[in-house]
Design a protein around this motif. Structure first.
Motif, mmCIF file in Angstrom:
data_model
loop_
_atom_site.group_PDB
_atom_site.id
_atom_site.type_symbol
_atom_site.label_atom_id
_atom_site.label_comp_id
_atom_site.label_asym_id
_atom_site.label_seq_id
_atom_site.Cartn_x
_atom_site.Cartn_y
_atom_site.Cartn_z
ATOM 1 N N VAL A 1 3.884 8.063 3.761
ATOM 2 C CA VAL A 1 4.023 9.120 4.762
ATOM 3 C C VAL A 1 4.770 8.607 5.982
ATOM 4 O O VAL A 1 5.672 9.271 6.501
ATOM 5 C CB VAL A 1 2.637 9.682 5.166
ATOM 6 C CG1 VAL A 1 2.730 10.564 6.395
ATOM 7 C CG2 VAL A 1 2.028 10.447 4.011
ATOM 8 N N THR A 2 4.419 7.428 6.446
ATOM 9 C CA THR A 2 5.076 6.854 7.614
ATOM 10 C C THR A 2 6.565 6.648 7.357
ATOM 11 O O THR A 2 7.403 6.991 8.207
ATOM 12 C CB THR A 2 4.414 5.515 8.005
ATOM 13 O OG1 THR A 2 3.039 5.771 8.306
ATOM 14 C CG2 THR A 2 5.088 4.882 9.207
ATOM 15 N N MET A 3 6.903 6.132 6.190
ATOM 16 C CA MET A 3 8.311 5.910 5.866
ATOM 17 C C MET A 3 9.079 7.228 5.784
ATOM 18 O O MET A 3 10.205 7.327 6.281
ATOM 19 C CB MET A 3 8.438 5.116 4.563
ATOM 20 C CG MET A 3 8.027 3.661 4.709
ATOM 21 S SD MET A 3 7.955 2.777 3.128
ATOM 22 C CE MET A 3 9.683 2.693 2.698
ATOM 23 N N VAL A 4 8.487 8.233 5.174
ATOM 24 C CA VAL A 4 9.150 9.535 5.076
ATOM 25 C C VAL A 4 9.345 10.142 6.464
ATOM 26 O O VAL A 4 10.417 10.665 6.774
ATOM 27 C CB VAL A 4 8.372 10.492 4.146
ATOM 28 C CG1 VAL A 4 8.890 11.921 4.257
ATOM 29 C CG2 VAL A 4 8.456 10.008 2.700
ATOM 30 N N LEU A 5 8.333 10.064 7.324
ATOM 31 C CA LEU A 5 8.467 10.586 8.686
ATOM 32 C C LEU A 5 9.538 9.838 9.465
ATOM 33 O O LEU A 5 10.337 10.450 10.189
ATOM 34 C CB LEU A 5 7.126 10.528 9.418
ATOM 35 C CG LEU A 5 6.064 11.505 8.907
ATOM 36 C CD1 LEU A 5 4.734 11.260 9.611
ATOM 37 C CD2 LEU A 5 6.515 12.949 9.072
ATOM 38 N N HIS A 6 9.582 8.522 9.329
ATOM 39 C CA HIS A 6 10.624 7.737 10.004
ATOM 40 C C HIS A 6 12.006 8.083 9.448
ATOM 41 O O HIS A 6 12.982 8.143 10.207
ATOM 42 C CB HIS A 6 10.356 6.243 9.859
ATOM 43 C CG HIS A 6 9.223 5.761 10.696
ATOM 44 N ND1 HIS A 6 8.752 4.471 10.625
ATOM 45 C CD2 HIS A 6 8.458 6.372 11.626
ATOM 46 C CE1 HIS A 6 7.747 4.322 11.468
ATOM 47 N NE2 HIS A 6 7.556 5.472 12.088
ATOM 48 N N LEU A 7 12.082 8.313 8.142
ATOM 49 C CA LEU A 7 13.350 8.713 7.519
ATOM 50 C C LEU A 7 13.824 10.050 8.076
ATOM 51 O O LEU A 7 14.997 10.200 8.435
ATOM 52 C CB LEU A 7 13.176 8.788 6.000
ATOM 53 C CG LEU A 7 14.389 9.330 5.245
ATOM 54 C CD1 LEU A 7 15.358 8.196 4.953
ATOM 55 C CD2 LEU A 7 13.948 9.982 3.949
ATOM 56 N N ALA B 1 13.996 1.692 -1.624
ATOM 57 C CA ALA B 1 15.288 1.973 -2.253
ATOM 58 C C ALA B 1 15.480 3.477 -2.460
ATOM 59 O O ALA B 1 16.557 4.021 -2.164
ATOM 60 C CB ALA B 1 15.407 1.230 -3.579
ATOM 61 N N MET B 2 14.452 4.162 -2.938
ATOM 62 C CA MET B 2 14.568 5.605 -3.162
ATOM 63 C C MET B 2 14.848 6.340 -1.855
ATOM 64 O O MET B 2 15.718 7.215 -1.799
ATOM 65 C CB MET B 2 13.297 6.157 -3.806
ATOM 66 C CG MET B 2 13.175 5.794 -5.253
ATOM 67 S SD MET B 2 11.818 6.570 -6.173
ATOM 68 C CE MET B 2 10.695 7.149 -4.977
ATOM 69 N N LEU B 3 14.128 5.995 -0.811
ATOM 70 C CA LEU B 3 14.335 6.671 0.470
ATOM 71 C C LEU B 3 15.730 6.411 1.028
ATOM 72 O O LEU B 3 16.391 7.319 1.534
ATOM 73 C CB LEU B 3 13.270 6.248 1.479
ATOM 74 C CG LEU B 3 11.865 6.767 1.190
ATOM 75 C CD1 LEU B 3 10.864 6.175 2.176
ATOM 76 C CD2 LEU B 3 11.823 8.281 1.226
ATOM 77 N N TYR C 1 19.023 -2.309 0.678
ATOM 78 C CA TYR C 1 18.206 -1.145 1.025
ATOM 79 C C TYR C 1 17.132 -1.512 2.044
ATOM 80 O O TYR C 1 16.904 -0.787 3.008
ATOM 81 C CB TYR C 1 17.535 -0.554 -0.220
ATOM 82 C CG TYR C 1 18.496 0.036 -1.216
ATOM 83 C CD1 TYR C 1 19.300 1.123 -0.881
ATOM 84 C CD2 TYR C 1 18.586 -0.472 -2.501
ATOM 85 C CE1 TYR C 1 20.172 1.671 -1.797
ATOM 86 C CE2 TYR C 1 19.454 0.081 -3.430
ATOM 87 C CZ TYR C 1 20.246 1.152 -3.075
ATOM 88 O OH TYR C 1 21.105 1.701 -3.984
ATOM 89 N N VAL C 2 16.470 -2.626 1.826
ATOM 90 C CA VAL C 2 15.402 -3.059 2.728
ATOM 91 C C VAL C 2 15.986 -3.378 4.106
ATOM 92 O O VAL C 2 15.422 -2.974 5.132
ATOM 93 C CB VAL C 2 14.630 -4.263 2.151
ATOM 94 C CG1 VAL C 2 13.630 -4.813 3.162
ATOM 95 C CG2 VAL C 2 13.921 -3.877 0.851
#
Length: 97
Positions: free
Chosen positions: A83-89, A23-25, A53-54
């Motif tokens: 880290v993976t989610m942030v990189l994908h974002l 949700a935050m991302l 969000y999901v």
């Protein structure tokens, strides 16, 4: 981007769940899906407030499930997942521009 809990608490030292992280991302992109459900096998465990969000994160390739296509929403997000989610974002945001 970051909201507290319904009782007004923030809990800055608490562990973060996969739904909270997602949700935050997605709030950083101001994106939600119009889907009322996700394609995860454990969709029924994802709270209604988080489903959009999901679903949007999944559609954008930002979040993936764990084994057997389960999201496991209340599980603590690992550092690797974060880290993976942030990189994908970042990749998604770069491609969108």
């Amino acid at each position: 981007m970051i909201k507290g809990y319904k009782d007004g608490s923030f809990l800055p030292n608490a562990l973060i769940s996969r739904i909270e992280m997602t949700a935050m991302l997605m709030r950083t992109l101001s994106e939600q899906s119009t889907h009322a459900s996700t394609d995860f096998a454990d969709d029924r465990l994802i709270p209604a407030w988080a489903k959009s969000y999901v679903a949007a994160a999944y559609d954008a390739g930002i979040v993936k499930g764990r084994g057997n296509n389960r999201f496991i929403p209340e599980a603590t997000a690992t550092r690797a997942e974060a880290v993976t989610m942030v990189l994908h974002l970042l990749d998604y945001n770069h491609k969108a521009k």
